[in-house]
Design a protein around this motif. Structure first.
Motif, PDB file in Angstrom:
ATOM      1  N   GLY A 266     -10.687   2.397  -3.384  1.00 45.43           N
ATOM      2  CA  GLY A 266     -10.341   2.864  -2.050  1.00 45.43           C
ATOM      3  C   GLY A 266     -11.519   3.577  -1.415  1.00 45.43           C
ATOM      4  N   GLY A 267     -11.246   4.161  -0.247  1.00 43.98           N
ATOM      5  CA  GLY A 267     -12.273   4.968   0.406  1.00 43.98           C
ATOM      6  C   GLY A 267     -13.435   4.181   0.962  1.00 43.98           C
ATOM      7  N   LEU A 268     -13.251   2.854   1.058  1.00 41.15           N
ATOM      8  CA  LEU A 268     -14.317   2.013   1.641  1.00 41.15           C
ATOM      9  C   LEU A 268     -13.761   1.247   2.836  1.00 41.15           C
ATOM     10  N   SER A 269     -14.658   0.557   3.534  1.00 42.00           N
ATOM     11  CA  SER A 269     -14.265  -0.125   4.779  1.00 42.00           C
ATOM     12  C   SER A 269     -13.632   0.904   5.734  1.00 42.00           C
ATOM     13  N   VAL A 270     -14.312   2.066   5.799  1.00 42.83           N
ATOM     14  CA  VAL A 270     -13.836   3.162   6.678  1.00 42.83           C
ATOM     15  C   VAL A 270     -14.924   3.531   7.679  1.00 42.83           C
TER      16      VAL A 270
ATOM     17  N   ASP B 144      -2.439   8.182  -2.589  1.00 45.47           N
ATOM     18  CA  ASP B 144      -3.785   8.757  -2.654  1.00 45.47           C
ATOM     19  C   ASP B 144      -4.199   9.326  -1.306  1.00 45.47           C
TER      20      ASP B 144
ATOM     21  N   ASP C 238       0.866  -1.167   0.000  1.00 43.15           N
ATOM     22  CA  ASP C 238       0.000   0.000   0.000  1.00 43.15           C
ATOM     23  C   ASP C 238       0.913   1.230   0.000  1.00 43.15           C
TER      24      ASP C 238
ATOM     25  N   MET D  78      -9.841  -2.491  -1.225  1.00 42.93           N
ATOM     26  CA  MET D  78      -8.857  -2.336  -0.154  1.00 42.93           C
ATOM     27  C   MET D  78      -9.490  -2.418   1.240  1.00 42.93           C
ATOM     28  N   GLY D  79      -8.843  -3.212   2.102  1.00 44.13           N
ATOM     29  CA  GLY D  79      -9.256  -3.240   3.501  1.00 44.13           C
ATOM     30  C   GLY D  79     -10.471  -4.110   3.774  1.00 44.13           C
TER      31      GLY D  79
ATOM     32  N   CYS E 270      -7.408   8.922   1.228  1.00 46.21           N
ATOM     33  CA  CYS E 270      -8.664   8.233   1.527  1.00 46.21           C
ATOM     34  C   CYS E 270      -9.477   9.154   2.419  1.00 46.21           C
TER      35      CYS E 270
ATOM     36  N   PHE F   5      -3.134   6.184   3.385  1.00 44.97           N
ATOM     37  CA  PHE F   5      -4.159   5.744   4.332  1.00 44.97           C
ATOM     38  C   PHE F   5      -3.573   5.612   5.736  1.00 44.97           C
TER      39      PHE F   5
ATOM     40  N   GLN G 141     -11.329   6.864  -5.879  1.00 38.27           N
ATOM     41  CA  GLN G 141     -11.934   7.455  -4.699  1.00 38.27           C
ATOM     42  C   GLN G 141     -13.332   7.987  -5.055  1.00 38.27           C
TER      43      GLN G 141
ATOM     44  N   ILE H  49      -5.911   4.099  -7.482  1.00 37.93           N
ATOM     45  CA  ILE H  49      -6.934   3.886  -6.447  1.00 37.93           C
ATOM     46  C   ILE H  49      -8.113   4.824  -6.694  1.00 37.93           C
TER      47      ILE H  49
END
Ligand SMILES: CNc1nc2cc3nc[nH]c(=O)c3cc2[nH]1
Ligand SMILES: [Zn+2]
Length: 373
Positions: free
Chosen positions: A216-220, A147, A93, A247-248, A149, A97, A190, A188
């Motif tokens: 990206g930007g998920l599982s946050v 990036d 990664d 991701m994640g 996030c 993040f 977003q 990635i």
């Protein structure tokens, strides 16, 4: 060779896909789960044990290795594969993040991100060019573009500004990509939870030629149904001939639901993290083996599991080790949890091959107690 995706087949029942990602250190059968080895080790597991459970690729982190021991040391050791004695593919990664989830005193500018080390407070700086320099020194097979996030929730205007800067940063990564060992660089996508912004980010990034795309930007912290909604309208914007990496993510249900939506690669600390507090994933659902009720349970963690832990040790023994703070206990729960997710992805790939992934999901959710009733 460079990083190339080979689409093998699309599941007739679900639209999920079977594929292969070819990398300089070998091939990854997808959909695939990537165990996380943040600090150049998948906590308590040896490379031999990871190979026994057939982990095809592992993830490591630019941020952590930049701070400690320093990417220059890893570079002088011959790169991350040599340093950690892992000769299969590694994905790293890019650090953005982790700056936001670990460090404080950070400042974002067009140039990059200033922050303080979460280890000793040193003032540090990461930029697209620096993230590429670090990943080149590590020698990972798949690198991630630098990036931002955005947090969840985040205002529309903030997310728009942020994704446009992430796109400019992705271009700077592409321009500074040395391709020393023909590594692949994934962009990635977003755009937060906003459909038009997700489509804008996907269009901007797919117009540049990346060998793969991460979402990206998920599982946050967003609810799962919202994550699935974002996947529903973002994945179709990505090229079918390139891998998609969510991701994640994660949990058994999210791995199945993500595969159904056309995701090919996943990573998550969940299996290793919950193992450390004695929580295990079994075919009947989560089992907290530290619980007193297992003190004299001489059966395996999961009667349906064929892993080293389940073939040789009982719940009572593992509970004893965890209560006695014996490290071997965590090794046994970690081994089982990783094997469980890797086996789940083997079963998912088999179900796609046989055009029955939706039936597989229903059976799995029923047994795992996942239906939201
Ligand atoms: C555990 N959840 C999670 N881990 C992530 C890592 C990431 N890296 C780069 N960019 C991301 O957007 C991103 C999102 C993430 N969500
Ligand atoms: Zn097991």
């Amino acid at each position: 060779m460079a990083v190339k995706y080979e689409l093998i087949k699309v599941c007739k029942q679900s639209g999920a896909r079977l594929g292969r990602v070819h990398t300089p250190h070998g091939v990854i059968e997808t959909p695939a789960f990537m165990p996380v080895g943040t600090q150049a080790t998948v906590k308590t597991m040896s490379p031999e044990e990871l190979k026994t459970m057939d982990a095809q690729i592992i993830l490591s982190n630019t941020y952590h290795l930049f701070l400690r021991p320093g990417h220059d040391i890893v570079g002088r050791a011959g790169g991350l594969h040599k340093f950690m004695n892992w000769d299969r593919p590694i994905l790293t990664d890019s650090g953005g993040f982790q700056v936001f989830s670990l460090s404080d005193m950070r400042k974002i500018t067009e140039e990059g991100v200033q922050f303080r080390s979460h280890l000793n407070g040193d003032k540090l700086f990461l930029s697209p060019e620096k993230a590429m320099e670090i990943q080149n020194a590590l020698g990972s097979d798949i690198m991630m573009a630098f990036d931002e996030c955005p947090p969840y929730p985040a205002e529309y205007d903030y997310v728009k500004q942020s994704l446009e800067r992430t796109t400019r940063w992705a271009e700077r990564c592409l321009n500074s990509h040395a391709r020393k060992h023909d590594q692949g660089l994934f962009a990635i996508v977003q755009g937060g939870m906003y459909k038009d912004l997700r489509i804008q980010s996907a269009k901007d990034l797919t117009s540049m030629d990346f060998p793969g795309y991460a979402i990206g930007g998920l599982s946050v912290g967003e609810p799962k149904h919202l994550m699935y909604e974002v996947l529903d309208y973002t994945v179709p914007e990505l090229p079918t001939g390139k891998p998609r990496y969510l991701m994640g993510v994660g949990s058994p249900d999210a791995l199945i639901e993500g595969s159904i939506r056309g995701v090919d690669m996943f990573d998550c600390v969940l299996p290793t993290r919950i193992a450390r507090n004695g929580t295990t994933m079994t075919s009947q659902g989560r089992l907290v083996v530290r619980n007193a009720k297992f003190a004299e349970d001489f059966g395996p963690l999961d009667p349906e599991c064929s892993c080293y832990t389940c073939k040789n040790y009982s719940r009572a023994y593992i509970r004893h080790l965890l209560k006695a703070d014996e490290t071997f206990g965590i090794r046994l729960t970690t081994y089982h949890n990783l094997h469980f997710l890797l086996q789940l992805m083997r079963d998912v790939r088999q179900a796609i091959m046989e055009d029955r992934l939706l039936d597989f999901r229903d059976d799995f959710f029923t047994k795992y107690g996942l239906f939201d009733n």
